[in-house]
Design a protein around this motif. Structure first.
Motif, PDB file in Angstrom:
ATOM      1  N   VAL A  95      -2.892  78.972 -15.723  1.00 27.13           N
ATOM      2  CA  VAL A  95      -4.096  78.739 -16.530  1.00 27.13           C
ATOM      3  C   VAL A  95      -4.073  77.290 -17.005  1.00 27.13           C
ATOM      4  O   VAL A  95      -3.294  76.916 -17.887  1.00 27.13           O
ATOM      5  CB  VAL A  95      -4.154  79.690 -17.740  1.00 27.13           C
ATOM      6  CG1 VAL A  95      -5.495  79.542 -18.458  1.00 27.13           C
ATOM      7  CG2 VAL A  95      -3.937  81.133 -17.304  1.00 27.13           C
ATOM      8  N   PHE A 133     -10.499  82.201 -21.314  1.00 28.47           N
ATOM      9  CA  PHE A 133      -9.141  82.737 -21.311  1.00 28.47           C
ATOM     10  C   PHE A 133      -8.436  82.480 -22.645  1.00 28.47           C
ATOM     11  O   PHE A 133      -7.788  83.370 -23.202  1.00 28.47           O
ATOM     12  CB  PHE A 133      -8.323  82.108 -20.173  1.00 28.47           C
ATOM     13  CG  PHE A 133      -6.946  82.696 -20.043  1.00 28.47           C
ATOM     14  CD1 PHE A 133      -6.708  83.739 -19.162  1.00 28.47           C
ATOM     15  CD2 PHE A 133      -5.880  82.218 -20.795  1.00 28.47           C
ATOM     16  CE1 PHE A 133      -5.440  84.303 -19.047  1.00 28.47           C
ATOM     17  CE2 PHE A 133      -4.613  82.767 -20.690  1.00 28.47           C
ATOM     18  CZ  PHE A 133      -4.397  83.818 -19.807  1.00 28.47           C
ATOM     19  N   GLN A 171     -12.488  80.010 -16.605  1.00 29.22           N
ATOM     20  CA  GLN A 171     -11.231  80.715 -16.302  1.00 29.22           C
ATOM     21  C   GLN A 171     -11.517  82.175 -15.961  1.00 29.22           C
ATOM     22  O   GLN A 171     -10.793  83.085 -16.381  1.00 29.22           O
ATOM     23  CB  GLN A 171     -10.255  80.642 -17.483  1.00 29.22           C
ATOM     24  CG  GLN A 171      -9.647  79.276 -17.722  1.00 29.22           C
ATOM     25  CD  GLN A 171     -10.554  78.410 -18.565  1.00 29.22           C
ATOM     26  OE1 GLN A 171     -11.106  78.860 -19.566  1.00 29.22           O
ATOM     27  NE2 GLN A 171     -10.719  77.155 -18.169  1.00 29.22           N
ATOM     28  N   GLU A 174      -8.633  83.734 -13.886  1.00 32.96           N
ATOM     29  CA  GLU A 174      -7.444  83.938 -14.703  1.00 32.96           C
ATOM     30  C   GLU A 174      -7.621  85.129 -15.653  1.00 32.96           C
ATOM     31  O   GLU A 174      -6.677  85.900 -15.876  1.00 32.96           O
ATOM     32  CB  GLU A 174      -7.150  82.660 -15.502  1.00 32.96           C
ATOM     33  CG  GLU A 174      -6.834  81.448 -14.637  1.00 32.96           C
ATOM     34  CD  GLU A 174      -8.043  80.643 -14.193  1.00 32.96           C
ATOM     35  OE1 GLU A 174      -7.894  79.459 -13.879  1.00 32.96           O
ATOM     36  OE2 GLU A 174      -9.162  81.213 -14.152  1.00 32.96           O
ATOM     37  N   CYS A 175      -8.812  85.280 -16.219  1.00 33.43           N
ATOM     38  CA  CYS A 175      -9.077  86.423 -17.102  1.00 33.43           C
ATOM     39  C   CYS A 175      -8.993  87.739 -16.342  1.00 33.43           C
ATOM     40  O   CYS A 175      -8.453  88.734 -16.849  1.00 33.43           O
ATOM     41  CB  CYS A 175     -10.463  86.282 -17.742  1.00 33.43           C
ATOM     42  SG  CYS A 175     -10.580  85.018 -19.028  1.00 33.43           S
ATOM     43  N   LEU A 178      -5.430  88.557 -15.683  1.00 34.47           N
ATOM     44  CA  LEU A 178      -4.752  88.965 -16.912  1.00 34.47           C
ATOM     45  C   LEU A 178      -4.971  90.451 -17.178  1.00 34.47           C
ATOM     46  O   LEU A 178      -4.013  91.186 -17.464  1.00 34.47           O
ATOM     47  CB  LEU A 178      -5.269  88.143 -18.098  1.00 34.47           C
ATOM     48  CG  LEU A 178      -4.732  88.558 -19.475  1.00 34.47           C
ATOM     49  CD1 LEU A 178      -3.213  88.434 -19.533  1.00 34.47           C
ATOM     50  CD2 LEU A 178      -5.378  87.749 -20.585  1.00 34.47           C
TER      51      LEU A 178
END
Length: 388
Positions: A95, A133, A171, A174-175, A178
């Protein structure tokens, strides 16, 4: 006298609107509300471009899966290609905004999630993160769902995401990873992560990219994979998103991104059937030749991921009560339509939670709904709670 009063009110309204637009033009405010829930936003030029992203995991008809990432390097970001020969091979996500790197395994998940669950001990409910994020992690950490390294610390609790992880932010990938990672860790601890599809998930899975940031188009070119293929059925995130529902019930609480319209409620479909309609639409969005009921359930103005009539309190109270009876719930949690604060509607039977998370860095603004022991609270990224 009445005419003069009305003219004064109208004049003050237009004065407020003109002043607000002027402030937005000069960058002093980002948003001007001209009607409840409706606003004019200050336009921002999208200067985003090629930058770290991924992984994008694609499966091949033969041979190992491929993982493509854009990673930081001494000479700038660069594309990295990895072959995942074994199902146990871990993935790595970096990230850029926070400098955090997290590793996680691919994990098994059903083709379609169940639509109904018993009530968990406690729940954190959040929506409309839209690629923020940093804000998401600060909120999860403050509420005790994760630690600072994004590891699950919520035990048997449930995290419920009520749609719209896509668009506007930078992001998104990336989220998504996650929550994918936390889903696996939560299951190992006896907890669970629920991902309810919102209209922006549906849009990105069906080729509608109105709100897509420039970064993703640039990254798609560099990775050599058209953005339309990033969430296709032959990708890990594509398969994962297709397993998700548009509406779920956890104990007495029904979760849906937009709402249940009177027209859709009149179909008398079980939750599983509503979810199947949306799931089928992801790869067959054309409604030509479909039965009238299925066309209705996919109508953007009326579908569960789009309908705004509950948030705007346009639907009659009798409709809300009927929907709750129909699906064995006592309350309905919705997102999609922005509110200034988490708000109870229809005498507490509906709770609207769409806050402007994508516009905040998480410093004192990130808030979510907390449900524990049947009681509802609002929790912020500092872990502070107040009764709703």
């Amino acid at each position: 006298m009445l005419k003069r009063l009305l003219l004064t009110v109208v004049g003050l309204y237009f004065l407020y609107l003109a002043a607000g637009i002027g402030l937005a033009y000069f960058g002093l405010v980002d948003r001007v509300y001209f009607f409840p829930y409706y606003s004019i936003k200050r336009p921002h030029a999208d200067q985003s471009g090629f930058s770290p992203d991924g992984p994008l995991v694609q499966y091949q008809p033969a041979g190992p899966a491929l993982s493509r990432r854009i990673v930081p390097g001494r000479a700038g970001a660069a594309v990295q290609l990895d072959r995942l020969a074994r199902a146990t091979d871990s993935l790595t996500c970096f990230v850029q905004e926070t400098g955090l790197t997290f590793r996680f395994p691919r994990h098994a998940f059903p083709a379609a999630e169940p639509a109904e669950y018993p009530a968990p001990e406690k729940m954190l409910v959040v929506s409309d993160i839209e690629g923020n994020f940093k804000g998401l992690l600060l909120l999860l950490q403050g509420a005790g769902v994760t630690d600072a390294r994004a590891r699950w610390t919520f035990g048997r609790g449930h995290l419920v995401f009520v749609g719209d992880m896509f668009d506007r932010g930078l992001q998104v990938t990336e989220c998504l990873w996650l929550l994918y990672k936390l889903e696996h860790e939560a299951a190992q601890a006896g907890g669970q992560v629920h991902f309810i599809l919102g209209n922006h998930e549906v849009m990105n899975l069906t080729g509608h990219y109105k709100y897509l940031r420039r970064k993703y188009r640039k990254n798609a070119d560099s990775l050599g994979v058209d953005y339309a293929r990033w969430y296709a059925p032959d990708t890990e995130l594509g398969r994962w998103l297709r397993s998700k529902n548009v509406v779920e019930r956890l104990g007495p609480t029904l979760f849906v991104h937009g709402g249940i319209s009177p027209e859709v409620a009149a179909l008398r479909l079980p939750l599983s059937a509503l979810n199947d309609l949306t799931r089928r639409s992801l790869d067959a969005p054309d409604t030509t030749g479909l039965p009238p009921a299925e066309k209705l359930a996919r109508n953007p103005k009326l579908s569960p991921d789009w309908y705004r009539g509950l948030a705007q309190e346009e639907a009659p109270a009798a409709h809300v009560a009927a929907v709750l009876r129909q699906y064995g719930a006592t309350r309905l949690v919705i997102a999609h339509t922005p509110v200034e604060q988490i708000t109870a509607l229809y005498g507490g039977q509906v709770v609207a939670i769409d806050l402007p998370h994508q516009e905040n860095t998480g410093q004192g603004f990130m808030q979510a709904l907390w449900i524990e022991g049947g009681k509802l609270s609002v929790v912020d990224n500092q872990g502070r709670k107040r009764a709703l």
